[in-house]
Write a protein that holds these residues in place. Structure first.
Motif, PDB file in Angstrom:
ATOM      1  N   ARG A 148     -30.895 -18.616 -31.375  1.00  0.00           N
ATOM      2  CA  ARG A 148     -29.502 -18.936 -31.577  1.00  0.00           C
ATOM      3  C   ARG A 148     -29.240 -20.288 -31.707  1.00  0.00           C
ATOM      4  O   ARG A 148     -28.339 -21.015 -32.035  1.00  0.00           O
ATOM      5  N   SER A 149     -30.454 -20.994 -31.674  1.00  0.00           N
ATOM      6  CA  SER A 149     -30.405 -22.661 -31.843  1.00  0.00           C
ATOM      7  C   SER A 149     -29.386 -23.463 -30.751  1.00  0.00           C
ATOM      8  O   SER A 149     -28.822 -24.616 -31.015  1.00  0.00           O
ATOM      9  N   LEU A 150     -29.370 -22.788 -29.571  1.00  0.00           N
ATOM     10  CA  LEU A 150     -28.516 -23.151 -28.512  1.00  0.00           C
ATOM     11  C   LEU A 150     -29.051 -24.115 -27.494  1.00  0.00           C
ATOM     12  O   LEU A 150     -29.522 -23.738 -26.423  1.00  0.00           O
ATOM     13  N   ASP A 151     -29.817 -25.023 -27.870  1.00  0.00           N
ATOM     14  CA  ASP A 151     -30.752 -25.769 -27.416  1.00  0.00           C
ATOM     15  C   ASP A 151     -30.259 -26.674 -25.902  1.00  0.00           C
ATOM     16  O   ASP A 151     -30.874 -26.548 -24.981  1.00  0.00           O
ATOM     17  N   ALA A 152     -28.887 -27.179 -26.279  1.00  0.00           N
ATOM     18  CA  ALA A 152     -28.424 -27.716 -25.202  1.00  0.00           C
ATOM     19  C   ALA A 152     -28.173 -26.713 -23.933  1.00  0.00           C
ATOM     20  O   ALA A 152     -28.362 -27.088 -22.867  1.00  0.00           O
ATOM     21  N   LEU A 153     -27.506 -25.620 -24.268  1.00  0.00           N
ATOM     22  CA  LEU A 153     -27.225 -24.402 -23.371  1.00  0.00           C
ATOM     23  C   LEU A 153     -28.503 -23.865 -22.690  1.00  0.00           C
ATOM     24  O   LEU A 153     -28.486 -23.862 -21.295  1.00  0.00           O
ATOM     25  N   LYS A 154     -29.550 -23.805 -23.458  1.00  0.00           N
ATOM     26  CA  LYS A 154     -30.966 -23.378 -22.971  1.00  0.00           C
ATOM     27  C   LYS A 154     -31.405 -24.274 -21.773  1.00  0.00           C
ATOM     28  O   LYS A 154     -31.877 -24.030 -20.538  1.00  0.00           O
ATOM     29  N   GLN A 155     -31.319 -25.862 -22.017  1.00  0.00           N
ATOM     30  CA  GLN A 155     -31.873 -26.775 -21.162  1.00  0.00           C
ATOM     31  C   GLN A 155     -30.862 -26.351 -19.970  1.00  0.00           C
ATOM     32  O   GLN A 155     -31.293 -26.797 -18.730  1.00  0.00           O
ATOM     33  N   TRP A 156     -29.481 -26.250 -20.116  1.00  0.00           N
ATOM     34  CA  TRP A 156     -28.528 -26.400 -18.943  1.00  0.00           C
ATOM     35  C   TRP A 156     -29.073 -25.035 -18.107  1.00  0.00           C
ATOM     36  O   TRP A 156     -29.092 -25.062 -16.828  1.00  0.00           O
ATOM     37  N   VAL A 157     -29.157 -23.894 -18.557  1.00  0.00           N
ATOM     38  CA  VAL A 157     -29.500 -22.715 -17.847  1.00  0.00           C
ATOM     39  C   VAL A 157     -30.876 -22.896 -17.144  1.00  0.00           C
ATOM     40  O   VAL A 157     -30.967 -22.512 -15.934  1.00  0.00           O
ATOM     41  N   GLN A 158     -31.817 -23.496 -17.733  1.00  0.00           N
ATOM     42  CA  GLN A 158     -33.070 -23.480 -16.964  1.00  0.00           C
ATOM     43  C   GLN A 158     -32.873 -24.735 -15.709  1.00  0.00           C
ATOM     44  O   GLN A 158     -33.474 -24.354 -14.711  1.00  0.00           O
ATOM     45  N   THR A 159     -31.877 -25.428 -15.817  1.00  0.00           N
ATOM     46  CA  THR A 159     -31.871 -26.510 -14.473  1.00  0.00           C
ATOM     47  C   THR A 159     -30.565 -26.014 -13.591  1.00  0.00           C
ATOM     48  O   THR A 159     -30.310 -26.520 -12.440  1.00  0.00           O
ATOM     49  N   HIS A 160     -29.629 -25.148 -14.135  1.00  0.00           N
ATOM     50  CA  HIS A 160     -28.321 -24.549 -13.348  1.00  0.00           C
ATOM     51  C   HIS A 160     -28.254 -23.482 -12.933  1.00  0.00           C
ATOM     52  O   HIS A 160     -27.288 -23.021 -12.525  1.00  0.00           O
ATOM     53  N   THR A 161     -29.202 -22.642 -13.281  1.00  0.00           N
ATOM     54  CA  THR A 161     -29.208 -21.285 -12.894  1.00  0.00           C
ATOM     55  C   THR A 161     -30.537 -20.756 -12.235  1.00  0.00           C
ATOM     56  O   THR A 161     -31.773 -21.327 -12.544  1.00  0.00           O
ATOM     57  N   THR A 162     -30.286 -19.711 -11.326  1.00  0.00           N
ATOM     58  CA  THR A 162     -31.659 -18.862 -11.021  1.00  0.00           C
ATOM     59  C   THR A 162     -31.264 -17.611 -11.205  1.00  0.00           C
ATOM     60  O   THR A 162     -30.309 -17.102 -11.359  1.00  0.00           O
ATOM     61  N   THR A 163     -32.582 -16.813 -11.462  1.00  0.00           N
ATOM     62  CA  THR A 163     -32.376 -15.154 -11.604  1.00  0.00           C
ATOM     63  C   THR A 163     -33.101 -14.392 -10.714  1.00  0.00           C
ATOM     64  O   THR A 163     -34.296 -14.145 -11.161  1.00  0.00           O
ATOM     65  N   PRO A 164     -32.952 -14.360  -9.604  1.00  0.00           N
ATOM     66  CA  PRO A 164     -33.480 -13.619  -8.603  1.00  0.00           C
ATOM     67  C   PRO A 164     -33.637 -12.205  -8.684  1.00  0.00           C
ATOM     68  O   PRO A 164     -32.991 -11.338  -9.349  1.00  0.00           O
ATOM     69  N   SER A 165     -35.081 -11.569  -8.690  1.00  0.00           N
ATOM     70  CA  SER A 165     -35.243 -10.231  -9.179  1.00  0.00           C
ATOM     71  C   SER A 165     -34.595  -9.418  -7.737  1.00  0.00           C
ATOM     72  O   SER A 165     -34.823 -10.034  -6.709  1.00  0.00           O
ATOM     73  N   ALA A 166     -34.271  -8.017  -8.213  1.00  0.00           N
ATOM     74  CA  ALA A 166     -34.009  -7.283  -7.034  1.00  0.00           C
ATOM     75  C   ALA A 166     -34.350  -5.771  -7.084  1.00  0.00           C
ATOM     76  O   ALA A 166     -34.689  -5.562  -8.272  1.00  0.00           O
ATOM     77  N   MET A 167     -34.398  -5.217  -6.232  1.00  0.00           N
ATOM     78  CA  MET A 167     -34.659  -3.778  -6.252  1.00  0.00           C
ATOM     79  C   MET A 167     -33.494  -2.831  -5.731  1.00  0.00           C
ATOM     80  O   MET A 167     -33.052  -3.216  -4.613  1.00  0.00           O
TER      81      MET A 167
END
Length: 475
Positions: A194-213
């Motif tokens: 989607r060429s959302l480069d600024a958002l992609k960088q923000w997601v990398q530094t401002h989110t985590t995605t823990p796995s769960a069962m």
């Protein structure tokens, strides 16, 4: 109208996307227990719940009319029923095509976790766990739409980034192996395309995605559920949920912006969810499908009927014992005991989970639940005869469905009806069945796979021939 968002100090919000039965029997139930038993900090946590699609609007509107409160009925294998009024969903967000309420709540600093239950197929991943950009839903969102979890989260997180909403945990609650990792990979590719480069960088530094069962058998509600709730509680609940009494939730403890003290109410917070999810997916989920396919073939309606059938129970037991357990050792879990607990849960006659529900989406389930054990068995130099029974049962199920002997409306997210019929009409249906790379991955058209499934398919057909009296029930 949803209530306004209060100041951050007053509350901590989990925005949950997907208000179906499983979320309300599982994640919402755990938070309810914490709120009811905890201190003021625990009670500060609540759920704001909404949906991406409008197909749940009838239930969702009933939930909104009840202020987010609903009744959970649980039943144990011995028939003991309990009723709880669940009050953790404090805000029911109205559906709209622009998802305005989801964006409002997800971008608020009061929101610390965005969780979602969108089913396995809602991640649109191919056999290599890459985003399936050819899927019409994904293609529409790549062109600016907002109809998938990726499109909706892109809109939410872009608003959060622009308003300085702060870090947030993205919590996958679906039955998908390595769910946090796979979602994050798919989402990153979506943002890139989607060429959302600024958002992609923000997601990398401002989110985590823990796995769960996640685990709790939760069949579709029936009118009987409403009637039992009314008789037991006096409440005319229009959106109750029924589930088994057993529940389990294992989460990697990687939250970037605070979390509820779930460990107080039995949630297992771990460094790695891998051994737990592998055991659950290969033992419980695969066996669930095995029992459903076999049960449908001999005219049984419910999971418990097949689990109590000696021959079907043997298929399930042999699959776990002969192939799954050797593939998962060493493990922190007592796998033999886990097998027995799972089969006991499946035998619960009060859940009345239908074979038709569990039998659906079989190609996706084969790929995720069964292929890893087949692959591991071949790698050990063994012929996985017990595991090959599962795809053989599914192939027999498809054959009889296509012949009009199983009167159900079968649907599959991985293979359309025309494709299924073309496969079954091939000169060698077994070889055609084993040739779909989306299902079999590296085992596609492998002679070992074809041989094992062919032998198992013969065993299944001989088994069915020995039970003509049951076949007449579905003809």
């Amino acid at each position: 109208m949803t209530p306004p968002i209060q100041p951050v100090d007053d509350q901590r919000i989990i925005l949950h996307i997907g208000t179906g039965s499983f979320h309300r029997a599982h994640q919402a139930w755990y938070l309810h227990r914490l709120r009811e038993s905890g201190d003021s900090r625990d009670r500060a946590w609540s759920i704001a719940a909404g949906n991406i699609r409008s197909d749940m609007n009838t239930t969702h509107e009933a939930l909104a009319a009840q202020g987010g409160t609903y009744t959970l009925e649980t039943v144990s294998p011995d028939g003991a029923r309990e009723y709880e009024s669940i009050r953790s969903i404090q805000r029911v967000l109205p559906w709209s095509p622009d998802h305005a309420s989801l964006i409002e709540y997800g971008s608020s600093r009061a929101c610390r976790i965005i969780s979602f239950t969108v089913t396995e197929s809602g991640y649109y991943l191919d056999n290599h766990d890459r985003l399936d950009v050819s899927h019409p839903d994904v293609a529409a969102d790549l062109n600016g739409g907002c109809g998938t979890i990726y499109g909706v989260l892109a809109a939410i997180l872009e608003a959060r980034r622009r308003t300085d909403g702060g870090p947030v945990t993205l919590q996958c609650c679906d039955n998908l192996r390595h769910n946090g990792e796979k979602f994050r990979t798919g989402f990153a590719e979506f943002l890139t395309r989607r060429s959302l480069d600024a958002l992609k960088q923000w997601v990398q530094t401002h989110t985590t995605t823990p796995s769960a069962m996640v685990d709790r058998i939760t069949p579709r509600p029936t009118p009987d559920t409403c009637a039992r709730v009314l008789a037991a509680t006096g409440l005319d609940d229009r959106c109750p949920v029924m589930s088994e009494s057993f529940a389990q939730w294992v989460i990697e403890d990687r939250f970037i912006a605070d979390r509820p003290a779930w460990e107080k109410v039995g949630v297992e917070l771990v460094d790695s969810v891998l051994p737990y999810e592998e055991a659950k997916i290969r033992v419980l989920n695969a066996t669930h499908s095995c029992v459903a396919w076999a049960g449908m073939l001999v005219g049984l309606e419910y999971i418990h009927e097949g689990t109590r059938d000696a021959e079907i129970a043997r298929f399930a037991h042999d699959y776990i014992t002969q192939d799954v357990i050797p593939s998962l050792l060493p493990s922190p879990i007592d796998l033999s005991r886990y097998r027995d607990v799972v089969l006991d849960r499946f035998s619960n006659p009060y859940i009345r989970d239908t074979n038709e529900r569990v039998a659906a989406d079989g190609f996706t389930k084969l790929s995720g639940f069964v292929v890893p054990t087949l692959r591991d068995s071949f790698a050990r130099g063994e012929v996985p005869a017990a595991s090959a029974m599962l795809p053989a049962l599914f192939l027999a199920f498809l054959t009889r469905w296509a012949d009009g002997k199983l009167h159900i409306d079968y649907r599959d997210s991985l293979q359309d009806i025309a494709g299924i019929r073309a496969m079954l009409a091939a000169e060698d249906p077994v070889a055609a069945f084993c040739s779909d790379r989306r299902v079999w991955g590296g085992l596609t058209s492998d002679s070992r796979l074809i041989g094992a499934v062919r032998d198992a398919y013969g065993t299944v057909n001989r088994w069915l021939a020995s039970r003509p009296e049951t076949l007449r029930r579905v003809s």
